[in-house]
Design a protein around this motif. Structure first.
Motif: not given
Length: 166
Positions: A71-76, A95-99
């Protein structure tokens, strides 16, 4: 328990116009998220109602199973490994690409809801981080230049050695 996301998503749409068109094309969308130390939760999105649920959806489009480090890596870094996705991977990636591509003025959002002092603190933090990134990039470039100078020096030494021994 459910929390309505309609007002929150409307606010995000106003801050980043056009960013939600890809997400709205996926509606209706239900997905589960499991973070290692947190209980499972789900998000349900359709044109009429968007909700955050504190329970697992029985028939999700896809599920995300993440560790806290993911999660932290994804946010960063705006990257989540595909092995963390089960179900309809294509919808999850869209969805994740759009976000990840949403460009939100977080400073304006903090100013609007928390006032000018927290917004100034956030600006200071962001400026400090950007200066650190710039100095790291400059340091990397300097190291590359020094490495090329070392390579040239070695080649000159070899050439000088060959010329002297002839």
């Amino acid at each position: 328990m459910q929390v309505a996301l309609n007002k929150f998503l409307k606010e995000l749409k106003s801050l980043s116009p056009g960013a939600f068109s890809q997400i709205e094309n996926l509606y209706p969308l239900e997905f589960n998220i499991e973070v290692s130390s947190v209980s499972k939760f789900s998000i349900a999105l359709n044109h009429d109602k968007q909700t955050f649920n504190f329970f697992e959806h029985p028939n999700p489009s896809f599920s995300l199973k993440l560790s806290i480090y993911t999660v932290l890596n994804g946010l960063n870094n705006k990257q989540i490994p595909t092995k963390s996705i089960s179900g309809d991977v294509e919808n999850a990636l869209i969805l994740l690409g759009a976000i990840a591509n949403i460009d939100i003025d977080v400073e304006l959002l903090v100013y609007k809801y928390f006032g000018d002092i927290p917004a100034l603190i956030l600006r200071k933090i962001i400026l400090t981080q950007s200066l650190e990134k710039n100095s790291m990039a400059q340091e990397d470039e300097a190291n590359k230049i020094l490495e090329s100078f070392r390579d040239i020096s070695i080649r000159l030494d070899r050439l000088e050695h060959v010329l002297i021994n002839q």
